[in-house]
Write a protein that holds these residues in place. Structure first.
Motif, PDB file in Angstrom:
ATOM      1  N   ARG A  71     -26.962  31.440  37.814  1.00  0.00           N
ATOM      2  CA  ARG A  71     -27.531  32.799  37.864  1.00  0.00           C
ATOM      3  C   ARG A  71     -28.311  32.994  39.165  1.00  0.00           C
ATOM      4  N   GLU A  72     -29.038  31.975  39.597  1.00  0.00           N
ATOM      5  CA  GLU A  72     -29.772  32.052  40.863  1.00  0.00           C
ATOM      6  C   GLU A  72     -28.798  32.202  42.032  1.00  0.00           C
ATOM      7  N   LEU A  73     -27.698  31.462  41.980  1.00  0.00           N
ATOM      8  CA  LEU A  73     -26.691  31.580  43.030  1.00  0.00           C
ATOM      9  C   LEU A  73     -26.116  32.993  43.068  1.00  0.00           C
ATOM     10  N   GLU A  74     -25.877  33.576  41.922  1.00  0.00           N
ATOM     11  CA  GLU A  74     -25.377  34.954  41.879  1.00  0.00           C
ATOM     12  C   GLU A  74     -26.403  35.923  42.458  1.00  0.00           C
ATOM     13  N   GLN A  75     -27.689  35.673  42.203  1.00  0.00           N
ATOM     14  CA  GLN A  75     -28.744  36.531  42.768  1.00  0.00           C
ATOM     15  C   GLN A  75     -28.783  36.386  44.289  1.00  0.00           C
ATOM     16  N   ILE A  76     -28.663  35.160  44.770  1.00  0.00           N
ATOM     17  CA  ILE A  76     -28.606  34.932  46.220  1.00  0.00           C
ATOM     18  C   ILE A  76     -27.405  35.677  46.796  1.00  0.00           C
ATOM     19  N   GLY A  77     -26.281  35.584  46.119  1.00  0.00           N
ATOM     20  CA  GLY A  77     -25.088  36.301  46.566  1.00  0.00           C
ATOM     21  C   GLY A  77     -25.347  37.784  46.700  1.00  0.00           C
ATOM     22  N   ALA A 122     -25.850  32.997  58.680  1.00  0.00           N
ATOM     23  CA  ALA A 122     -25.545  31.648  58.197  1.00  0.00           C
ATOM     24  C   ALA A 122     -26.786  30.781  58.029  1.00  0.00           C
ATOM     25  N   GLU A 123     -27.640  30.723  59.024  1.00  0.00           N
ATOM     26  CA  GLU A 123     -28.814  29.860  58.927  1.00  0.00           C
ATOM     27  C   GLU A 123     -29.766  30.354  57.842  1.00  0.00           C
ATOM     28  N   GLU A 124     -29.941  31.650  57.747  1.00  0.00           N
ATOM     29  CA  GLU A 124     -30.782  32.224  56.695  1.00  0.00           C
ATOM     30  C   GLU A 124     -30.219  31.883  55.314  1.00  0.00           C
ATOM     31  N   LEU A 125     -28.906  31.971  55.155  1.00  0.00           N
ATOM     32  CA  LEU A 125     -28.276  31.635  53.883  1.00  0.00           C
ATOM     33  C   LEU A 125     -28.462  30.161  53.563  1.00  0.00           C
ATOM     34  N   LEU A 126     -28.308  29.291  54.539  1.00  0.00           N
ATOM     35  CA  LEU A 126     -28.492  27.859  54.325  1.00  0.00           C
ATOM     36  C   LEU A 126     -29.910  27.559  53.833  1.00  0.00           C
ATOM     37  N   ILE A 127     -30.886  28.148  54.473  1.00  0.00           N
ATOM     38  CA  ILE A 127     -32.290  27.944  54.066  1.00  0.00           C
ATOM     39  C   ILE A 127     -32.518  28.466  52.653  1.00  0.00           C
ATOM     40  N   THR A 128     -31.979  29.634  52.359  1.00  0.00           N
ATOM     41  CA  THR A 128     -32.153  30.233  51.030  1.00  0.00           C
ATOM     42  C   THR A 128     -31.511  29.361  49.959  1.00  0.00           C
ATOM     43  N   LEU A 129     -30.297  28.890  50.200  1.00  0.00           N
ATOM     44  CA  LEU A 129     -29.638  28.010  49.236  1.00  0.00           C
ATOM     45  C   LEU A 129     -30.448  26.731  49.043  1.00  0.00           C
ATOM     46  N   ARG A 130     -30.899  26.136  50.131  1.00  0.00           N
ATOM     47  CA  ARG A 130     -31.704  24.906  50.050  1.00  0.00           C
ATOM     48  C   ARG A 130     -32.941  25.113  49.202  1.00  0.00           C
ATOM     49  N   ASP A 131     -33.655  26.201  49.452  1.00  0.00           N
ATOM     50  CA  ASP A 131     -34.931  26.417  48.776  1.00  0.00           C
ATOM     51  C   ASP A 131     -34.783  26.865  47.330  1.00  0.00           C
TER      52      ASP A 131
END
Length: 135
Positions: A71-77, A122-131
């Motif tokens: 669900r968090e991944l879908e929210q990030i998406g 891309a870098e913003e997405l990487l940081i968001t996924l990591r955190d």
């Protein structure tokens, strides 16, 4: 935040022409570039996707998919104007055109993220996924 800055390194890994496909020495010269250590947002670049050629980054934790983190991944998406496509592992694809921009893998003893290097965020997405996917 910018696109990934590892594009030139990726270019050194790729076969420059079909004529060199059987040239061991040319391969060894390209392989020397792998000795360079690269990081983005503090995450190590550990290789390239075998079929997609996207740079692969190791997350600093293991990941097991569950209801909460999917669900968090879908929210990030949603925040990155993407949808999640659940195949063997989840992929983030742009709503406009369905281009894949990221994939998160949980099959190994650590989690990995594959990112499209030319994706503007891309870098913003990487940081968001990591955190936000951290257990």
């Amino acid at each position: 935040m910018p696109k990934l800055t590892v594009g030139p390194w990726i270019a050194t890994q790729k076969l420059p022409s079909k004529a060199l496909a059987r040239d061991r020495q040319a391969f060894l010269e390209r392989a020397q570039h792998r000795l360079q250590v690269h990081e983005v947002a503090g995450l190590p670049l550990i290789g390239l996707g075998g079929s997609c050629g996207k740079p692969c980054f190791a997350l600093p934790y293991t990941l097991s998919w569950n209801d909460t983190n999917t669900r968090e991944l879908e929210q990030i998406g949603t925040e990155f104007e993407c949808f999640v496509e659940y195949g063997v592992y989840p992929h983030l694809k742009l709503l406009d055109g369905e281009q894949e921009v990221a994939a998160v893998q949980d099959w190994t003893t650590f989690a990995t993220v594959y990112l499209r290097p030319g994706y503007e965020r891309a870098e913003e997405l990487l940081i968001t996924l990591r955190d936000r996917l951290a257990p």
